[in-house]
Scaffold this motif. Structure first.
Motif, PDB file in Angstrom:
ATOM      1  N   ARG A 284     133.794  35.433  27.409  1.00 34.89           N
ATOM      2  CA  ARG A 284     133.861  35.174  28.822  1.00 34.89           C
ATOM      3  C   ARG A 284     133.193  33.716  29.608  1.00 34.89           C
ATOM      4  NH1 ARG A 284     132.701  40.556  28.526  1.00 34.89           N
ATOM      5  NH2 ARG A 284     131.377  40.754  28.985  1.00 34.89           N
TER       6      ARG A 284
ATOM      7  N   LYS B  28     134.279  30.182  27.969  1.00 40.54           N
ATOM      8  CA  LYS B  28     135.893  30.565  28.686  1.00 40.54           C
ATOM      9  C   LYS B  28     135.175  30.172  30.538  1.00 40.54           C
ATOM     10  CE  LYS B  28     138.642  33.085  26.237  1.00 40.54           C
ATOM     11  NZ  LYS B  28     139.630  34.752  25.915  1.00 40.54           N
ATOM     12  N   ARG B  29     134.842  30.496  30.188  1.00 40.48           N
ATOM     13  CA  ARG B  29     134.728  30.416  32.422  1.00 40.48           C
ATOM     14  C   ARG B  29     133.492  28.932  31.922  1.00 40.48           C
ATOM     15  NH1 ARG B  29     131.652  35.782  33.641  1.00 40.48           N
ATOM     16  NH2 ARG B  29     133.949  37.102  33.492  1.00 40.48           N
TER      17      ARG B  29
END
Length: 83
Positions: A20, A23-24
């Protein structure tokens, strides 16, 4: 090679958080690259504008500087060649 502090911080987390976070982090870096590309384009565009302020053919030395500016800037984003 210089390590990216954003991705280095994410890499130190557990795997699900890493996915996560990466991706950010990539989205942030992509947005920053877009902004930097636009600024580089604007800077070289301004130098080209100066080259043609007083002449339809442009000032050759200023045109050369605009080319150098954009080339040097874009080279920072080019993939590194392996020797």
């Amino acid at each position: 090679m210089v390590e990216n502090p954003v991705t280095a911080q994410v890499a130190s987390r557990p795997a699900p958080v890493q996915r996560r976070g990466m991706k950010r982090a990539q989205a942030i870096l992509d947005a920053a690259d877009q902004i930097l590309a636009e600024e580089g384009y604007a800077a070289s565009g301004r130098v080209f504008g100066i080259a043609f302020e007083n002449s339809r053919t442009g000032d050759e030395a200023t045109i050369d500087e605009a080319r150098r500016l954009m080339t040097a800037y874009l080279e920072t984003y080019a993939p590194k060649r392996r020797r």
